[in-house]
Design a protein around this motif. Structure first.
Motif, PDB file in Angstrom:
ATOM      1  N   ILE A   1     -19.446  64.151  -2.982  1.00  0.00           N
ATOM      2  CA  ILE A   1     -18.911  65.612  -3.357  1.00  0.00           C
ATOM      3  C   ILE A   1     -18.443  65.341  -4.919  1.00  0.00           C
ATOM      4  CG2 ILE A   1     -17.055  66.997  -2.891  1.00  0.00           C
ATOM      5  CD1 ILE A   1     -19.390  67.219  -0.995  1.00  0.00           C
ATOM      6  N   THR A   2     -17.874  64.414  -5.259  1.00  0.00           N
ATOM      7  CA  THR A   2     -17.410  64.395  -6.511  1.00  0.00           C
ATOM      8  C   THR A   2     -18.502  64.448  -7.487  1.00  0.00           C
ATOM      9  OG1 THR A   2     -15.428  63.016  -5.938  1.00  0.00           O
ATOM     10  CG2 THR A   2     -16.132  62.769  -8.087  1.00  0.00           C
ATOM     11  N   ALA A   3     -19.474  63.745  -7.215  1.00  0.00           N
ATOM     12  CA  ALA A   3     -20.780  63.803  -8.090  1.00  0.00           C
ATOM     13  C   ALA A   3     -21.397  65.063  -8.199  1.00  0.00           C
ATOM     14  CB  ALA A   3     -21.685  62.782  -7.530  1.00  0.00           C
TER      15      ALA A   3
ATOM     16  N   LEU B   1     -11.787  65.787 -18.589  1.00  0.00           N
ATOM     17  CA  LEU B   1     -11.429  64.745 -17.776  1.00  0.00           C
ATOM     18  C   LEU B   1     -11.931  64.849 -16.494  1.00  0.00           C
ATOM     19  CD1 LEU B   1      -7.430  65.226 -18.386  1.00  0.00           C
ATOM     20  CD2 LEU B   1      -9.024  63.231 -18.936  1.00  0.00           C
ATOM     21  N   VAL B   2     -12.363  65.858 -15.946  1.00  0.00           N
ATOM     22  CA  VAL B   2     -13.166  65.845 -14.895  1.00  0.00           C
ATOM     23  C   VAL B   2     -14.457  64.979 -15.124  1.00  0.00           C
ATOM     24  CG1 VAL B   2     -14.683  67.350 -13.118  1.00  0.00           C
ATOM     25  CG2 VAL B   2     -12.149  67.947 -13.599  1.00  0.00           C
ATOM     26  N   VAL B   3     -15.274  65.645 -16.195  1.00  0.00           N
ATOM     27  CA  VAL B   3     -16.361  64.721 -16.321  1.00  0.00           C
ATOM     28  C   VAL B   3     -15.964  63.165 -16.354  1.00  0.00           C
ATOM     29  CG1 VAL B   3     -18.188  64.552 -18.105  1.00  0.00           C
ATOM     30  CG2 VAL B   3     -17.595  66.767 -17.428  1.00  0.00           C
ATOM     31  N   VAL B   4     -15.170  62.885 -17.281  1.00  0.00           N
ATOM     32  CA  VAL B   4     -14.953  61.210 -17.383  1.00  0.00           C
ATOM     33  C   VAL B   4     -14.687  60.621 -16.179  1.00  0.00           C
ATOM     34  CG1 VAL B   4     -13.094  59.830 -18.431  1.00  0.00           C
ATOM     35  CG2 VAL B   4     -14.153  61.662 -19.926  1.00  0.00           C
TER      36      VAL B   4
ATOM     37  N   GLY C   1     -17.159  60.960 -13.438  1.00  0.00           N
ATOM     38  CA  GLY C   1     -18.173  59.815 -13.802  1.00  0.00           C
ATOM     39  C   GLY C   1     -17.812  58.457 -13.438  1.00  0.00           C
ATOM     40  N   LEU C   2     -16.569  58.300 -13.468  1.00  0.00           N
ATOM     41  CA  LEU C   2     -16.170  56.912 -13.328  1.00  0.00           C
ATOM     42  C   LEU C   2     -16.027  56.533 -11.784  1.00  0.00           C
ATOM     43  CD1 LEU C   2     -12.979  56.543 -15.766  1.00  0.00           C
ATOM     44  CD2 LEU C   2     -15.262  55.209 -15.882  1.00  0.00           C
ATOM     45  N   THR C   3     -15.519  57.531 -11.114  1.00  0.00           N
ATOM     46  CA  THR C   3     -15.553  57.520  -9.681  1.00  0.00           C
ATOM     47  C   THR C   3     -16.982  57.282  -8.990  1.00  0.00           C
ATOM     48  OG1 THR C   3     -13.629  59.200  -9.736  1.00  0.00           O
ATOM     49  CG2 THR C   3     -15.239  58.966  -7.671  1.00  0.00           C
ATOM     50  N   VAL C   4     -17.753  57.791  -9.675  1.00  0.00           N
ATOM     51  CA  VAL C   4     -19.333  57.563  -8.914  1.00  0.00           C
ATOM     52  C   VAL C   4     -19.990  56.403  -9.568  1.00  0.00           C
ATOM     53  CG1 VAL C   4     -21.683  58.717  -9.207  1.00  0.00           C
ATOM     54  CG2 VAL C   4     -19.824  60.086  -9.028  1.00  0.00           C
ATOM     55  N   TRP C   5     -19.591  56.230 -10.783  1.00  0.00           N
ATOM     56  CA  TRP C   5     -20.009  54.688 -11.438  1.00  0.00           C
ATOM     57  C   TRP C   5     -19.629  53.449 -10.589  1.00  0.00           C
ATOM     58  CZ3 TRP C   5     -23.872  53.907 -14.730  1.00  0.00           C
ATOM     59  CH2 TRP C   5     -24.092  52.441 -15.222  1.00  0.00           C
TER      60      TRP C   5
ATOM     61  N   MET D   1      -6.819  59.950  -9.490  1.00  0.00           N
ATOM     62  CA  MET D   1      -5.803  60.115 -10.824  1.00  0.00           C
ATOM     63  C   MET D   1      -6.127  61.131 -11.741  1.00  0.00           C
ATOM     64  SD  MET D   1      -5.727  55.897 -11.919  1.00  0.00           S
ATOM     65  CE  MET D   1      -7.331  55.571 -11.310  1.00  0.00           C
ATOM     66  N   LYS D   2      -7.042  61.773 -11.802  1.00  0.00           N
ATOM     67  CA  LYS D   2      -7.343  62.736 -12.608  1.00  0.00           C
ATOM     68  C   LYS D   2      -6.195  64.013 -12.771  1.00  0.00           C
ATOM     69  CE  LYS D   2     -10.027  66.057 -11.317  1.00  0.00           C
ATOM     70  NZ  LYS D   2      -9.026  67.302 -11.307  1.00  0.00           N
TER      71      LYS D   2
END
Length: 196
Positions: free
Chosen positions: A45-47, A77-80, A83-87, A96-97
């Motif tokens: 869902i985050t992705a 910040l959502v993109v960063v 992205g870190l969440t999915v990666w 944390m966002k």
């Protein structure tokens, strides 16, 4: 802006958050294997949320012709963090966002206050008519409020379940912001334009 434009603006601002919430409810207890790696419903869902928010921000810009700095910072910040969440396949980054968003907003307002300026006025000046003293008071209150929201988000995501955090993020933070504005009624009356 026309009433139709205002309706679209509201839909584009709230739609991605509600879509995230509904998607989370549908997929929270499921996991998926993609490319040999197992991902929880939260991660998927985050992705999906990242491009949905990017698209809604682009459409918002097309409709209104402008984006606030807050909207741009939030999107970055959502993109960063999305992205870190999915990666890293780790939901903590996305949780944390909000903390970082509120810390950044609080720090920006605090820097302005130290310089004797209301950066909040630069963002909201056309919407909220206040005198100089009113803007400084509102900026101080917003600064403290953002720091309080950052601390509250940290407490919730670190001590409660993901379900509790998603509910807090979707409804709790929205209700807190609404309540904060309602509590500023006296300030708006005292420092707004005088009524004959």
């Amino acid at each position: 802006m026309s009433e139709t434009g205002k309706g679209w603006k509201t839909a584009l601002e709230l739609g991605p958050i509600l879509a995230f919430f509904v998607g989370y409810l549908l997929l929270r207890d499921r996991s998926f294997i993609l490319g040999g790696t197992e991902y929880s419903g939260f991660i998927l869902i985050t992705a999906a949320f990242v491009p949905v928010l990017a698209l809604s921000t682009l459409l918002l810009w097309r409709i209104t012709g402008t984006l606030s700095r807050m909207q741009v910072v939030t999107l970055v910040l959502v993109v960063v963090f999305g992205g870190l969440t999915v990666w890293f396949n780790d939901e903590r980054f996305f949780k944390m966002k909000p903390t970082l968003i509120y810390l950044i907003f609080g720090a920006i307002l605090g820097i302005g206050l130290l310089r004797g300026r209301s950066f909040l006025r630069m963002v909201m000046g056309e919407v909220v008519p206040l005198d100089e003293e009113g803007w400084m008071k509102l900026t101080r209150r917003f600064c403290l409020f953002f720091f309080a929201l950052a601390a509250l988000n940290e407490v919730v995501w670190r001590t409660m379940s993901t379900d509790a955090w998603v509910n807090f993020k979707t409804f709790g933070l929205t209700a807190a912001i609404f309540l904060f504005f309602m509590l500023q009624g006296r300030l708006f009356r005292e420092h707004g334009p005088s009524q004959d």
